[in-house]
Design a protein around this motif. Structure first.
Motif, PDB file in Angstrom:
ATOM      1  N   ALA A 110       0.837  -1.205   0.000  1.00  0.00           N
ATOM      2  CA  ALA A 110       0.000   0.000   0.000  1.00  0.00           C
ATOM      3  C   ALA A 110       0.870   1.252   0.000  1.00  0.00           C
ATOM      4  CB  ALA A 110      -0.915  -0.020   1.221  1.00  0.00           C
ATOM      5  N   PHE A 111       1.964   1.229   0.730  1.00  0.00           N
ATOM      6  CA  PHE A 111       2.841   2.404   0.806  1.00  0.00           C
ATOM      7  C   PHE A 111       3.683   2.575  -0.454  1.00  0.00           C
ATOM      8  CE2 PHE A 111       7.125   3.958   2.250  1.00  0.00           C
ATOM      9  CZ  PHE A 111       6.773   5.302   2.265  1.00  0.00           C
ATOM     10  N   VAL A 112       4.296   1.490  -0.923  1.00  0.00           N
ATOM     11  CA  VAL A 112       5.228   1.596  -2.046  1.00  0.00           C
ATOM     12  C   VAL A 112       4.500   1.583  -3.387  1.00  0.00           C
ATOM     13  CG1 VAL A 112       7.213   0.520  -3.176  1.00  0.00           C
ATOM     14  CG2 VAL A 112       7.064   0.524  -0.693  1.00  0.00           C
ATOM     15  N   LEU A 113       3.576   0.659  -3.569  1.00  0.00           N
ATOM     16  CA  LEU A 113       2.917   0.492  -4.867  1.00  0.00           C
ATOM     17  C   LEU A 113       1.786   1.491  -5.074  1.00  0.00           C
ATOM     18  CD1 LEU A 113       2.733  -1.219  -7.459  1.00  0.00           C
ATOM     19  CD2 LEU A 113       1.134  -2.723  -6.245  1.00  0.00           C
ATOM     20  N   LEU A 114       0.961   1.653  -4.038  1.00  0.00           N
ATOM     21  CA  LEU A 114      -0.211   2.518  -4.179  1.00  0.00           C
ATOM     22  C   LEU A 114       0.060   3.944  -3.717  1.00  0.00           C
ATOM     23  CD1 LEU A 114      -2.968   0.051  -2.923  1.00  0.00           C
ATOM     24  CD2 LEU A 114      -2.149   0.421  -5.247  1.00  0.00           C
ATOM     25  N   GLY A 115       1.154   4.174  -3.028  1.00  0.00           N
ATOM     26  CA  GLY A 115       1.484   5.525  -2.580  1.00  0.00           C
ATOM     27  C   GLY A 115       0.591   6.035  -1.469  1.00  0.00           C
ATOM     28  N   LYS A 116       0.116   5.147  -0.607  1.00  0.00           N
ATOM     29  CA  LYS A 116      -0.747   5.557   0.492  1.00  0.00           C
ATOM     30  C   LYS A 116       0.020   6.466   1.459  1.00  0.00           C
ATOM     31  CE  LYS A 116      -4.333   2.911  -0.616  1.00  0.00           C
ATOM     32  NZ  LYS A 116      -5.674   3.447  -0.963  1.00  0.00           N
ATOM     33  N   GLY A 117      -0.716   7.429   2.042  1.00  0.00           N
ATOM     34  CA  GLY A 117      -0.126   8.336   3.005  1.00  0.00           C
ATOM     35  C   GLY A 117      -0.207   7.791   4.416  1.00  0.00           C
ATOM     36  N   ILE A 118       0.270   8.599   5.361  1.00  0.00           N
ATOM     37  CA  ILE A 118       0.354   8.135   6.741  1.00  0.00           C
ATOM     38  C   ILE A 118      -1.046   7.924   7.338  1.00  0.00           C
ATOM     39  CG2 ILE A 118       0.466  10.464   7.698  1.00  0.00           C
ATOM     40  CD1 ILE A 118       2.430   7.397   8.926  1.00  0.00           C
ATOM     41  N   ASP A 119      -2.028   8.762   6.941  1.00  0.00           N
ATOM     42  CA  ASP A 119      -3.377   8.594   7.484  1.00  0.00           C
ATOM     43  C   ASP A 119      -4.018   7.316   6.985  1.00  0.00           C
ATOM     44  OD1 ASP A 119      -3.100  11.016   8.804  1.00  0.00           O
ATOM     45  OD2 ASP A 119      -3.929  12.168   7.118  1.00  0.00           O
ATOM     46  N   GLN A 120      -3.812   7.005   5.717  1.00  0.00           N
ATOM     47  CA  GLN A 120      -4.389   5.777   5.163  1.00  0.00           C
ATOM     48  C   GLN A 120      -3.713   4.543   5.755  1.00  0.00           C
ATOM     49  OE1 GLN A 120      -3.476   7.251   1.217  1.00  0.00           O
ATOM     50  NE2 GLN A 120      -5.645   7.165   0.651  1.00  0.00           N
ATOM     51  N   ILE A 121      -2.392   4.626   5.982  1.00  0.00           N
ATOM     52  CA  ILE A 121      -1.697   3.498   6.610  1.00  0.00           C
ATOM     53  C   ILE A 121      -2.211   3.293   8.034  1.00  0.00           C
ATOM     54  CG2 ILE A 121       0.552   2.670   7.406  1.00  0.00           C
ATOM     55  CD1 ILE A 121       0.285   2.538   4.411  1.00  0.00           C
ATOM     56  N   GLU A 122      -2.463   4.394   8.729  1.00  0.00           N
ATOM     57  CA  GLU A 122      -3.002   4.271  10.088  1.00  0.00           C
ATOM     58  C   GLU A 122      -4.374   3.601  10.066  1.00  0.00           C
ATOM     59  OE1 GLU A 122      -4.207   7.125  13.901  1.00  0.00           O
ATOM     60  OE2 GLU A 122      -3.342   7.998  12.053  1.00  0.00           O
ATOM     61  N   HIS A 123      -5.204   3.964   9.074  1.00  0.00           N
ATOM     62  CA  HIS A 123      -6.524   3.336   8.953  1.00  0.00           C
ATOM     63  C   HIS A 123      -6.385   1.834   8.698  1.00  0.00           C
ATOM     64  CE1 HIS A 123     -10.705   2.736   7.904  1.00  0.00           C
ATOM     65  NE2 HIS A 123     -10.326   2.221   6.720  1.00  0.00           N
ATOM     66  N   MET A 124      -5.416   1.457   7.844  1.00  0.00           N
ATOM     67  CA  MET A 124      -5.196   0.027   7.582  1.00  0.00           C
ATOM     68  C   MET A 124      -4.767  -0.699   8.854  1.00  0.00           C
ATOM     69  SD  MET A 124      -3.303   0.117   3.859  1.00  0.00           S
ATOM     70  CE  MET A 124      -3.220  -1.658   3.790  1.00  0.00           C
ATOM     71  N   PHE A 125      -3.950  -0.052   9.665  1.00  0.00           N
ATOM     72  CA  PHE A 125      -3.535  -0.658  10.931  1.00  0.00           C
ATOM     73  C   PHE A 125      -4.743  -0.880  11.839  1.00  0.00           C
ATOM     74  CE2 PHE A 125       0.842  -0.022   9.908  1.00  0.00           C
ATOM     75  CZ  PHE A 125       1.562  -0.806  10.793  1.00  0.00           C
ATOM     76  N   ASN A 126      -5.631   0.107  11.889  1.00  0.00           N
ATOM     77  CA  ASN A 126      -6.809  -0.032  12.753  1.00  0.00           C
ATOM     78  C   ASN A 126      -7.713  -1.157  12.279  1.00  0.00           C
ATOM     79  OD1 ASN A 126      -6.074   2.087  14.494  1.00  0.00           O
ATOM     80  ND2 ASN A 126      -6.953   3.621  13.096  1.00  0.00           N
ATOM     81  N   VAL A 127      -7.858  -1.277  10.955  1.00  0.00           N
ATOM     82  CA  VAL A 127      -8.667  -2.378  10.409  1.00  0.00           C
ATOM     83  C   VAL A 127      -8.037  -3.722  10.758  1.00  0.00           C
ATOM     84  CG1 VAL A 127      -9.460  -3.468   8.277  1.00  0.00           C
ATOM     85  CG2 VAL A 127      -9.632  -0.984   8.553  1.00  0.00           C
ATOM     86  N   ALA A 128      -6.688  -3.815  10.587  1.00  0.00           N
ATOM     87  CA  ALA A 128      -6.017  -5.076  10.896  1.00  0.00           C
ATOM     88  C   ALA A 128      -6.127  -5.418  12.377  1.00  0.00           C
ATOM     89  CB  ALA A 128      -4.555  -4.985  10.478  1.00  0.00           C
ATOM     90  N   LEU A 129      -6.019  -4.414  13.236  1.00  0.00           N
ATOM     91  CA  LEU A 129      -6.147  -4.669  14.669  1.00  0.00           C
ATOM     92  C   LEU A 129      -7.558  -5.133  15.027  1.00  0.00           C
ATOM     93  CD1 LEU A 129      -4.131  -1.625  16.091  1.00  0.00           C
ATOM     94  CD2 LEU A 129      -3.487  -4.027  16.247  1.00  0.00           C
ATOM     95  N   GLU A 130      -8.545  -4.584  14.331  1.00  0.00           N
ATOM     96  CA  GLU A 130      -9.920  -4.984  14.598  1.00  0.00           C
ATOM     97  C   GLU A 130     -10.176  -6.421  14.156  1.00  0.00           C
ATOM     98  OE1 GLU A 130     -13.796  -4.869  15.839  1.00  0.00           O
ATOM     99  OE2 GLU A 130     -12.187  -3.415  16.237  1.00  0.00           O
ATOM    100  N   ARG A 131      -9.642  -6.780  13.008  1.00  0.00           N
ATOM    101  CA  ARG A 131      -9.904  -8.110  12.468  1.00  0.00           C
ATOM    102  C   ARG A 131      -9.109  -9.202  13.180  1.00  0.00           C
ATOM    103  NH1 ARG A 131     -11.601  -8.304   6.256  1.00  0.00           N
ATOM    104  NH2 ARG A 131     -12.743  -6.321   6.150  1.00  0.00           N
ATOM    105  N   THR A 132      -8.032  -8.810  13.831  1.00  0.00           N
ATOM    106  CA  THR A 132      -7.194  -9.822  14.497  1.00  0.00           C
ATOM    107  C   THR A 132      -7.238  -9.679  16.006  1.00  0.00           C
ATOM    108  OG1 THR A 132      -5.275  -8.351  14.294  1.00  0.00           O
ATOM    109  CG2 THR A 132      -5.608  -9.942  12.526  1.00  0.00           C
ATOM    110  N   LYS A 133      -8.305  -9.109  16.528  1.00  0.00           N
ATOM    111  CA  LYS A 133      -8.365  -8.912  17.973  1.00  0.00           C
ATOM    112  C   LYS A 133      -8.423 -10.226  18.737  1.00  0.00           C
ATOM    113  CE  LYS A 133     -13.358  -8.127  17.705  1.00  0.00           C
ATOM    114  NZ  LYS A 133     -14.458  -7.175  18.010  1.00  0.00           N
ATOM    115  N   ASP A 134      -8.916 -11.297  18.079  1.00  0.00           N
ATOM    116  CA  ASP A 134      -8.940 -12.608  18.724  1.00  0.00           C
ATOM    117  C   ASP A 134      -7.741 -13.466  18.330  1.00  0.00           C
ATOM    118  OD1 ASP A 134     -11.348 -11.918  19.880  1.00  0.00           O
ATOM    119  OD2 ASP A 134     -12.525 -12.707  18.193  1.00  0.00           O
ATOM    120  N   LYS A 135      -6.816 -12.882  17.579  1.00  0.00           N
ATOM    121  CA  LYS A 135      -5.650 -13.635  17.110  1.00  0.00           C
ATOM    122  C   LYS A 135      -4.386 -12.846  17.487  1.00  0.00           C
ATOM    123  CE  LYS A 135      -8.528 -14.964  13.211  1.00  0.00           C
ATOM    124  NZ  LYS A 135      -8.774 -14.777  11.766  1.00  0.00           N
TER     125      LYS A 135
END
Length: 812
Positions: free
Chosen positions: A359-384
């Motif tokens: 997402a950062f290298v290929l799509l050029g996502k910024g820091i806010d979008q990367i933070e959103h991806m982190f929050n999504v990943a944390l939500e989906r893996t809260k039981d893992k």
């Protein structure tokens, strides 16, 4: 020594003074006034022992060289072997072998090339035909040495490869029960066959061959053991474990065909195509920008349906960006995201990290979008918990920012980690040091180092390269902070770390500029003893270059030379002679001759001066006269049995004595030359004319010599002709000088140059003659005189006479 009795005598009256009027037996009254003169009292200093001196710092002591256990005995054997001396006792060598390699294994230290060379010579001695039957070194001793050699050195690994080969041959000789003396007549069979335990040593040998430039040999050895149909099913040889170092070595050497062959044969024999093989093959072709092969090996199914390693994903991503394959990389990314979100790879933290990188290298996502991806990943893996993003995910993004040369984005990722509540680890600080050093942010890099130092981690070597870079960066600063440098070096010293030679060079040069000689001594004492020959040469050459740098003061250069001589006694003559010349150029003939004297007294005959060096030193004294130095060098030449006096050395001695205003002594050497079988050279003629120039009444013998030269009808070089003209000018024969200048074409075959006019002008003894010669030159040779005055200025000498600022070179 001053007499203490005299002091007391002066304070007491003579025995007869004041006693003549006394009545015998009457008491002696105490006189109100002294009846004898009082001598000068010597004041006594009161001894005092202040209490506060107990808390004063002791004087600075030099740190001792810490030699590794056993290494001194290995060096002693090598020295004895090279000098045909009696070697140390065998039990001492065996103990040294075990101590040395045991220490290397315990502390995970690298064996440098010099240590490998010494160990190889000791091994050959201990396994000789008259000792091998006793099995002085056990197989475990040999195997431990093979394991220590798997850590690559910083310099040429040739000695490591040779020692590894000899160790493996000795083990195979014992397994095959071959007599020691017949080993060189036997073609050693590397196949394991049915010998138990053979593969234990083969793995280490394959690693050595693969990483030291013999990957093709390792491939052949691997395939021989892989294909052997008689191989026992109970053997310990594991092709899967041995294959990885082999294919890594082939990839490193760029052996494409051999890489294909060994993978094909290994898979055919049953070795599974796992993620390690997939990663090596895909990354190999990706880094070579081979589009078809990269896609072929990438799409090849991996055993058990496993996903590629994060490093392979990253190599493919970089390959796609370089080769305009963004659409193909986008397909990989979309497929990965689908598997991560669908649940098949949702428990793989490595795959989550790869999606952040894409997402950062290929799509050029910024820091806010990367933070959103982190929050999504944390939500989906809260039981893992094992799949949840952590500081390792941030580290993978920082690595991408470093590769993009974007330190600002790397700092934002650090801020994001703090916002997400991730505690930085060792990798975080290492990456932070890397990008801050690239951005030349030394204060920020030092703050990162302080945070890294506070980590409570076990001894690790991953941070050592970047800490070496930090030290070099601090030393290269325009205004080095020596406190920070000592902080980092002190921390590494406590960990018993040997600094890289480039780092030692930076430290020494920085402290030499600050006149901190003790710090330089400590640095050299702690590290140079652990260096190989090539690494010592690197440090040594930096000190030589420092001595030759004209910008450095003479005092600092002398200190640098003293350290060079103390810590690097192996400095070759080709490096010492330029240092000697540099001191002559600095007008310090005493220091230059001390350098020569150190060469003369060296125990290594290859470093002692030759006849050319004697000549070069005496020519230096000619440029910078010093009678004490001249006598010292002359005495050395007389006592040196390795040189033979010839015309060239006599010429050099004449140069020295003429320059030191003892031309009469130089003419004694001229008589020696004229009676020698070799006879004088053109350089001799120039020098003797210059001796006559300085000699009172030297014009008469100079004219006699010139008459002999012209009578013999030999070619006269210009430098001999100019020397004779200067001799005539020094003795006020200006008319003869003018005639010879006018007749220059017939004497040397061409017109004189302006340097000849400068030599004549400088040699003239009076102001009137100089003015006469200048007027004549302006009239008869206006072009030459104009060129002379334009290129060289005039100044007055100690007698107030004008002189052109030009030097007359001496050449023996």
């Amino acid at each position: 020594m001053r007499s203490q009795v005299t002091r007391h005598v002066l304070r007491r009256p003579p025995a007869t003074r004041g006693m003549a009027t006394l009545i015998l037996g009457s008491p002696t009254p105490r006189p109100i006034f002294r009846t004898y003169p009082v001598g000068c009292r010597v004041p006594r200093t009161v001894q005092r022992r202040p209490f506060f001196k107990l808390f004063q710092k002791p004087p600075r002591t030099v740190k001792n060289i810490e030699a590794e256990p056993g290494y001194e005995a290995l060096l002693t054997y090598r020295f004895a072997h090279s000098k045909n001396l009696r070697p140390p006792p065998i039990p001492d060598l065996v103990k040294a072998w075990r101590d040395f390699f045991g220490y290397k294994a315990r502390h995970n230290r690298v064996v440098n090339s010099l240590q490998a060379l010494c160990a190889h010579e000791v091994l050959n001695y201990l396994i000789g035909p008259d000792k091998a039957d006793n099995l002085i070194l056990s197989s475990d001793d040999i195997y431990l040495a093979m394991q220590c050699l798997q850590k690559s050195p910083r310099d040429d690994p040739k000695q490591h490869l040779d020692l590894s080969r000899s160790l493996f041959r000795e083990i195979r000789r014992r397994e095959l029960n071959i007599q020691p003396g017949l080993l060189h007549n036997v073609t050693l069979d590397y196949r394991l066959g049915g010998l138990p335990g053979g593969s234990r040593y083969l793995d280490s040998f394959l690693v050595a061959l693969s990483q030291y430039g013999r990957a093709l040999e390792a491939k052949d050895l691997f395939l021989i053991n892989l294909k052997d149909p008689k191989q026992s099913p109970h053997t310990d040889f594991h092709p899967r474990r041995s294959l990885f170092p082999v294919i890594n070595g082939l990839a490193k050497e760029g052996q494409e065909q051999a890489l294909r062959e060994v993978v094909r044969e290994a898979v055919k024999s049953g070795v599974p195509y796992d993620v390690s093989i997939h990663g090596v093959m895909t990354s190999f072709f990706a880094r070579r920008d081979n589009i078809e092969e990269t896609k072929f090996w990438w799409t090849r199914p991996i055993r058990k349906g496993l996903h590629p390693t994060p490093q392979t994903y990253y190599d493919v991503l970089q390959f796609a960006l370089r080769n305009n394959q963004k659409e193909w990389a986008m397909e990989i990314y979309e497929d990965l995201v689908a598997q991560v979100e669908s649940g098949s790879l949702s428990e793989s933290k490595a795959c989550w990290d790869v999606t952040f990188q894409f997402a950062f290298v290929l799509l050029g996502k910024g820091i806010d979008q990367i933070e959103h991806m982190f929050n999504v990943a944390l939500e989906r893996t809260k039981d893992k918990p094992k799949a949840r993003p952590n500081i390792g995910s941030i580290n993978s993004l920082i690595k991408c920012a470093i590769d993009k040369d974007d330190p600002y984005m790397a700092e934002r990722f650090i801020s994001l980690s703090k916002k997400m509540g991730f505690e930085p680890d060792l990798s975080t600080y290492i990456l932070q040091l890397v990008y801050r050093l690239r951005a030349e942010d030394l204060d920020g890099a030092f703050a990162t180092y302080q945070a890294l130092r506070s980590l409570e981690t076990s001894s690790n070597e991953r941070e050592l390269p970047v800490l070496n870079r930090l030290i070099r960066g601090l030393c290269a600063s325009s205004r080095p902070d020596y406190g920070q440098i000592l902080d980092v070096t002190g921390y590494l010293e406590q960990r018993h770390v040997t600094l890289e030679p480039e780092t030692v060079v930076s430290i020494c040069m920085a402290f030499m500029k600050n006149d901190e000689t003790h710090e330089v001594i400590d640095t050299l004492s702690l590290h140079t003893a652990h260096y190989s020959i090539a690494e010592r040469r690197m440090v040594r050459e930096s000190f030589v270059n420092y001595c030759l740098d004209e910008k450095n003061s003479t005092a600092r250069v002398w200190d640098s030379y003293a350290l060079l001589r103390q810590f690097f006694p192996e400095v070759e003559a080709k490096d010492r002679v330029p240092i000697m010349d540099a001191f002559f150029d600095r007008r310090r003939p005493d220091m230059a001759c001390h350098v020569f004297g150190h060469m003369r007294s060296h125990e290594n005959t290859r470093i002692r001066p030759t006849l050319d060096h004697y000549v070069r030193c005496l020519e230096g004294i000619g440029r910078c006269p010093d009678m004490e130095s001249l006598k010292m060098i002359h005495n050395m030449a007389k006592m040196d049995t390795t040189i033979q006096l010839n015309t060239r050395l006599y010429n050099a001695l004449m140069i020295g004595y003429v320059a030191c205003d003892t031309s009469h002594r130089a003419l004694d050497f001229w008589r020696e030359v004229t009676t020698s079988p070799e006879g004088p050279s053109y350089a001799t003629l120039e020098i003797v004319f210059r001796a006559y120039e300085a000699q009172p009444y030297g014009d008469a013998p100079a004219k006699e010599l010139w008459a002999k030269i012209t009578k013999m009808d030999v070619d006269v070089p210009e430098h001999v002709y100019s020397a004779y003209l200067a001799t005539l000018a020094a003795h006020s024969h200006l008319a003869d000088v003018k005639l010879l200048l006018d007749d220059c074409d017939s004497i040397i075959g061409r017109r004189p140059d302006f340097l000849t006019f400068a030599y004549v002008y400088n040699a003239l003894p009076s102001k009137e003659m100089k003015e006469d010669f200048e007027s004549w030159s302006q009239h008869d040779y206006p072009t030459l005189w104009k060129a002379l005055t334009q290129k060289h200025r005039r100044r007055k000498d100690e007698d107030g006479l004008p002189q052109f600022r030009i030097s007359r070179p001496w050449k023996a």
